[in-house]
Structure formats: C-alpha cells, structure tokens
Design an enzyme around this catalytic site. Structure first.
Site, PDB file in Angstrom:
ATOM      1  N   ASP A  33       0.869  -1.186   0.000  1.00 40.39           N
ATOM      2  CA  ASP A  33       0.000   0.000   0.000  1.00 40.39           C
ATOM      3  C   ASP A  33       0.899   1.227   0.000  1.00 40.39           C
ATOM      4  OD1 ASP A  33      -1.922   2.088   0.905  1.00 40.39           O
ATOM      5  OD2 ASP A  33      -3.227   0.395   1.363  1.00 40.39           O
ATOM      6  N   ASN A  34       0.517   2.287  -0.718  1.00 45.03           N
ATOM      7  CA  ASN A  34       1.325   3.518  -0.669  1.00 45.03           C
ATOM      8  C   ASN A  34       0.816   4.483   0.399  1.00 45.03           C
ATOM      9  OD1 ASN A  34      -0.966   4.582  -1.767  1.00 45.03           O
ATOM     10  ND2 ASN A  34      -0.031   5.308  -3.669  1.00 45.03           N
ATOM     11  N   ASP A  60       4.212   2.020  -4.118  1.00 42.28           N
ATOM     12  CA  ASP A  60       3.179   2.494  -5.035  1.00 42.28           C
ATOM     13  C   ASP A  60       3.129   1.508  -6.208  1.00 42.28           C
ATOM     14  OD1 ASP A  60       2.048   5.675  -5.899  1.00 42.28           O
ATOM     15  OD2 ASP A  60       1.911   3.941  -7.228  1.00 42.28           O
ATOM     16  N   LEU A  61       1.949   1.035  -6.522  1.00 41.54           N
ATOM     17  CA  LEU A  61       1.845  -0.006  -7.560  1.00 41.54           C
ATOM     18  C   LEU A  61       2.222   0.504  -8.950  1.00 41.54           C
ATOM     19  CD1 LEU A  61      -1.475  -1.827  -6.556  1.00 41.54           C
ATOM     20  CD2 LEU A  61       0.842  -2.634  -6.212  1.00 41.54           C
ATOM     21  N   SER A 126     -17.130  -2.737  -8.911  1.00 41.70           N
ATOM     22  CA  SER A 126     -18.145  -1.922  -8.247  1.00 41.70           C
ATOM     23  C   SER A 126     -19.455  -1.977  -9.012  1.00 41.70           C
ATOM     24  CB  SER A 126     -17.642  -0.476  -8.215  1.00 41.70           C
ATOM     25  OG  SER A 126     -18.691   0.405  -7.919  1.00 41.70           O
ATOM     26  N   TYR A 150     -13.898   7.473 -12.732  1.00 41.17           N
ATOM     27  CA  TYR A 150     -13.686   6.395 -11.753  1.00 41.17           C
ATOM     28  C   TYR A 150     -14.366   5.112 -12.232  1.00 41.17           C
ATOM     29  CZ  TYR A 150     -14.710   3.405  -7.761  1.00 41.17           C
ATOM     30  OH  TYR A 150     -14.862   2.301  -6.940  1.00 41.17           O
ATOM     31  N   LYS A 154     -12.907   1.128 -13.493  1.00 41.23           N
ATOM     32  CA  LYS A 154     -13.377  -0.213 -13.092  1.00 41.23           C
ATOM     33  C   LYS A 154     -13.787  -1.018 -14.331  1.00 41.23           C
ATOM     34  CE  LYS A 154     -12.854   0.186  -8.681  1.00 41.23           C
ATOM     35  NZ  LYS A 154     -11.670  -0.441  -8.085  1.00 41.23           N
ATOM     36  N   PRO A 294     -25.371  15.554  -9.224  1.00 41.42           N
ATOM     37  CA  PRO A 294     -25.255  15.135 -10.624  1.00 41.42           C
ATOM     38  C   PRO A 294     -24.666  13.723 -10.727  1.00 41.42           C
ATOM     39  CG  PRO A 294     -24.315  17.326 -10.316  1.00 41.42           C
ATOM     40  CD  PRO A 294     -24.643  16.799  -8.951  1.00 41.42           C
ATOM     41  N   ASP A 296     -26.106  10.937  -9.900  1.00 40.00           N
ATOM     42  CA  ASP A 296     -26.736   9.932  -9.032  1.00 40.00           C
ATOM     43  C   ASP A 296     -27.915   9.268  -9.738  1.00 40.00           C
ATOM     44  OD1 ASP A 296     -25.071  10.139  -6.913  1.00 40.00           O
ATOM     45  OD2 ASP A 296     -26.494  11.113  -5.548  1.00 40.00           O
TER      46      ASP A 296
END
Ligand code: NAD
Ligand code: UFG
Length: 341
Positions: A33-34, A60-61, A126, A150, A154, A294, A296
């Site tokens: 994890d970073n 950091d990946l 998600s 975002y 995914k 906005p 949703d």
C-alpha cells in the site's frame, strides 16, 4: 502449507477488514500500500486483534521495479487487488491521474504476476459498472457502462482482465462487484476513516451524529422511489471481507473470469438510513433536502443469488449491525486513526 495472499491496498477500509478475516482463516498476509488514503495504524490494530503479523511494503503499484521486488521475496497463492483511487467527483477533475493510478497500477501488477506465474486474482469492482440500470434488482448479466472516470477505470480493468483470461487460460479471476460497503469490525478498533469531507452517506451521517458536522444534505427527494430519496444496497464490510476469503478458498475450482455481485438484495432509502441511524445511535441526525447530486441514480440494488450459488456466500449482517458497528467505531475514534499515530 500456509497459503500466502498478497493484498494490495490492504491498509484501506475494505482491505484492513479482509486482512483480519484472512488471518483468522489461517492465511499468511502480505500487504502492499502507498498509504495515500490510509494509515498503517489500521494494520497495527489488525495485528493486535488477531495476535498475528502482517508483512507490509510501502510501495506504489505504479512503481514496477519496487513491486517486482515484493514478488522476489515471496511466492503468493493469490492476489486480492483493492488498491485504487475511489472518489467519483475527484475522478472527473483529474481523470488522467485516475487512469494512471488505477489502470497503470493494475497493468503493472498483472505483468509482475504473469512473470512470476501467479495467476489467481480477485478484483474490487463496483456496482458503478451497471451505470443507470434499466431495472432492479441487478444481475451480473446486465449491460455495463460508466458515467464518470472512476467508473470507467473499473469497467476498463474488467475488460483488461477478460482479455487476459482469453489470452492465457491459466488465469483464474474473480470480479467482485460491491454495492455500498458500510459498517466496521465489532471491536470498534478498525473502520472507515475518510480524509476530509466524506463523499458517502454512512460516514457523513455518523460524523453528524458524533458532532463533527452540522447536518446532512440529502441529495434530492423527488426520485421515483417510495419516499423520493435515493435507494441503495448497503452491505456490511465484514460480509464483503468474508466473500474475499471464500473467493481465495474456492478460486482453484474456477476457470476464466467469474463475476459476482456482492450485495444484500435489499434497498434502503436515504431517509430510512437517517431514521435507522438515529434509532441505533440514540443521537439526532439533522438534515436538509438539497438538489440532486449530478450523476446519481434513483435505485441500485443487487440480485446476490449467483454469489450464493458459486461461492456459498450471502450477506449475514443486517442494517442494525451495520449501524451499531459504524457507530461504535465512530464514537470510539471520532478523529479516525489519527490520535494513535
Ligand atoms: P480505501 O481508499 O480505503 O483503500 C484503498 C487503498 O489503496 C488505500 O489504502 C490506498 O492508500 C491504497 N492505494 C491507492 N492507490 C495506490 C497505489 N497506486 N499503490 C498502492 N496503494 C494504493 O478504499 P476502500 O473503500 O477500501 O476500497 C477498496 C477498493 O474497493 C477500491 O478499489 C475501490 O474502488 C473499491 N470499491 C469501493 C467501494 C466503496 O464504496 N468503498 C465501492 C465499490 C468498490
Ligand atoms: N447521499 C446523500 N447525501 C450525502 C451522500 C450521499 O443524500 O451526503 C445519497 C446519495 O444521493 C445516494 C445515497 O446517499 O442516494 C448513497 O450515496 P453514496 O455516495 O454513499 O453511494 P453511491 O451509491 O453514490 O456510490 C457508492 C460509491 C461508488 C460506487 C457505488 C456503487 O461511492 O464509488 O457506491 O458501488 F461506485
């Protein structure tokens, strides 16, 4: 022999709860994890709760060489990939950063795994990949789309994994599509610790109840839902974590890509959540109705039947436990992990 699991993003909210259940289930856990959205304190507390050790790498990946070195030190049975940036609003402001971080990281990770012949992969996807679904409940075969960068990260990562699985049949991949994770471990020692103003409903409500914020803004009461407010499928983080443990336990039986919804199958509105939280915490939660946010959607809840059939998993913890456990974490740690640092 004890199976070793690499957990990326393991210091974060869902990752820390999953590390705890993995250790309890007898796995060895290595975390990368970073710490860009988390604190090492979460893992220290997991170690205290389990009386077990977690090997931690601050990496950091996006840094291929440092990630490769982690694989030089260990042979992993499988990888659970939580690491990523997750703020929808921010992703629209700095999309390139989101694509670089989320997609770049995942490609590095897959390349390093391939080079080390480690091909069992569990990915945090998600419900956002369902976009604005035509109906509810949502099954895994619904069309996928994205409405923000975002969500697109995914969706693209899911596509990358499907391509990789077609190219190399040895990969065993589980895509877990989370609905709305909430709650905390029963001990009140680990939980969600958002930086700044929370974007999500549950941490916002609990910060109002604890007196850290004045009131909740309810984003719209004119949706086509029973009380006009948005309806979501809230799922306890320990139930989510349990699905990850079951995924790595069963992954050898799977071939190609297995896609599963992780939800309860029940929808709860914003106002129902406010009322239930007031009851569970015995605190009042002031709110005002404001314009819709906005992007949703009105309703989003899962048909979780496939996860039961394939994984033998279903959500066990109800709304009462989600609220009780959130409240215990929030009231014991009003400033999150900060004070113990
Ligand atoms: P979180 O921010 O608490 O955890 C993510 C962790 O990844 C953090 O510890 C962060 O420091 C780390 N990280 C981010 N970028 C990294 C990088 N480049 N290299 C190394 N570490 C990095 O978030 P969470 O709520 O625990 O979510 C975990 C995963 O589940 C994420 O991929 C998220 O998109 C996904 N997800 C979350 C939700 C939700 O509402 N919480 C819903 C659906 C899916
Ligand atoms: N809401 C409010 N006020 C707030 C925050 C939220 O009224 O201050 C409402 C929203 O309008 C929505 C509901 O509460 O109706 C839930 O909102 P969240 O922001 O908690 O969750 P979302 O369903 O919008 O999105 C979350 C994650 C996404 C993820 C999605 C599906 O933030 O990253 O669940 O998994 F993609």
């Amino acid at each position: 022999m004890t199976k070793k699991i690499l957990v990326t993003g393991g210091a974060g909210y869902i990752g820390s709860h999953t590390c705890l259940l993995l250790l309890e289930a007898g796995f060895e856990v290595v975390v990368v994890d970073n710490l860009c959205n988390s604190s090492l304190e979460s893992l220290r507390r997991v170690e205290k709760l389990t009386n077990q050790f977690i090997r931690f790498y601050k990496v950091d990946l996006t840094d291929f060489d440092s990630l490769s070195k982690v694989f030089d030190d260990h042979t992993f049975h499988s990888v659970i990939h939580f690491a990523g940036l997750k703020a929808v609003g921010e992703s629209a402001e700095i999309p390139l950063h989101y694509y670089e971080q989320n997609i770049g990281s995942t490609i590095n990770l897959l390349k390093v795994m391939q080079a080390n012949n480690c091909k069992r992969f569990v990915f945090s996807s998600s419900a956002t990949v369902y976009g604005d679904p035509a109906s509810v409940p949502i099954t895994e075969d619904f069309p996928i789309s994205a409405t923000n960068p975002y969500g697109r990260t995914k969706l693209f990562i899911e596509e990358i994994l499907r391509d990789q699985s077609k190219a190399d049949k040895d990969w065993q991949i589980v895509l877990l599509r989370y609905f709305n994770p909430v709650g905390a471990h029963k001990s009140g020692m680990i939980g969600e610790d958002p930086q700044g103003i929370p974007n999500n409903l549950m941490p916002f409500i609990s910060q109002v109840a604890v007196g850290k914020r004045d009131k909740l803004s309810v984003f719209g009461d004119d949706y086509d839902t029973p009380d006009g407010t948005g309806v979501r499928d809230y799922i306890h983080v320990l139930d989510l974590a349990d699905a990850h443990v079951k995924s790595v336990q069963k992954i050898d039986q799977f071939r190609g890509v297995t896609t599963l919804n992780l939800g309860t199958g029940k929808g709860v509105s914003v106002l129902e959540m406010v009322k239930a939280f007031e009851k569970g915490s015995r605190k009042s939660v002031a709110y005002q109705i404001v314009d819709r946010r906005p992007g949703d959607i009105a309703e989003c809840w899962a048909d979780p039947a496939k996860a039961l059939e394939v994984l033998g998993w279903n959500a066990k913890l109800g709304l009462e436990a989600m609220i009780e456990d959130t409240w215990r974490w929030q009231s014991n740690n009003p400033l999150g992990y900060e004070p113990s640092e």
